[in-house]
Design a protein around this motif. Structure first.
Motif: not given
Length: 269
Positions: A18-26
């Protein structure tokens, strides 16, 4: 926004991907200056935009990230996002400060501090517009090197905030040992009904003000909570009364909807 815990536990590999795919968002929640009523800062809050489960709150994945060491990758990503958004608002003629949460686990890694400086340089964000919020999920086991590194960032102008004061490992001693420039009062203190508790909080606010430390009240959800922060002598306030955490793409709406006159104490009008 409230989050419903998933019945299926999240795994390390799933979070790493998820981190690699950019799913952790601000997402960003504003802080209001209680003297002027203006939005002067935003706190960066992590959300997992899961493709199947929807938006997952940090309570479900931050502990996993800390246990597995993924917090370092995730934290670096959040710092970069926060700095980039704040730098973009300078270009729009609205310089606002940005606060970013960091944990004891992140602070234990010497490279963390170099990463903060690199993010500031890449985004060209003035250090004075960045505050690092030290969260209370874990105790800092070796405080001396952390204090020294934080001191170097503070000398550059970066703010140091103690988050969730009144819970966990918070103490006035810890606040002073880490050289904090800001104290954030936990919502349980602001929403307290005990006169003795409120008197103690007011004394703490007065004490840290004497040290030149700013006080931010969290969990402001009603007009009564807002009035409480004024009686306690807080400098800033944050909570759903002003706005919930929101994606950066909607910050313009939040800023435009800000009604400073509604948040200024009557005696100052």
């Amino acid at each position: 926004m409230s989050f419903q815990p998933s019945t299926v536990p999240l795994g390390e590999s799933e979070l790493s991907e998820a981190i690699a795919r950019g799913e952790i968002v601000a997402h960003f929640q504003p802080q209001v200056d209680l003297r002027t009523g203006d939005i002067v800062a935003v706190e960066t809050l992590s959300r997992w935009d899961h493709p199947h489960r929807g938006v997952i709150g940090p309570g479900e994945f931050i502990p996993l990230a800390e246990r597995t060491g993924l917090i370092h990758r995730m934290g670096a990503h959040m710092i970069e996002q926060g700095c980039r958004v704040a730098a973009g608002w300078i270009g729009r003629g609205r310089p606002v400060e940005v606060s970013i949460n960091v944990s004891a686990t992140q602070l234990s890694a010497p490279l963390f501090f170099a990463d903060v400086i690199s993010s500031l340089e890449r985004t060209r964000l003035p250090p004075g517009l960045l505050t690092l919020e030290i969260t209370e999920s874990q105790a800092i086991t070796d405080i001396r090197p952390v204090r020294d590194h934080l001191g170097q960032l503070r000398d550059r102008g970066v703010g140091i905030s103690i988050d969730d004061f009144g819970t966990g490992y918070s103490s006035i001693e810890r606040l002073l040992r880490l050289g904090a420039t800001e104290l954030k009062l936990d919502r349980t203190l602001i929403q307290a009904h005990s006169d003795s508790t409120l008197a103690l909080v007011a004394a703490v606010v007065s004490l840290v003000h004497e040290r030149g430390i700013r006080v931010v009240a969290e969990g402001i959800e009603t007009a009564d909570h807002l009035e409480q922060t004024r009686r306690l002598g807080c400098d800033r306030a944050q909570g759903f009364l002003f706005a919930p955490p929101t994606p950066s793409t909607r910050l313009e709406q939040v800023f435009s909807a800000n009604r400073p006159a509604d948040w200024i104490a009557a005696e100052s009008l």
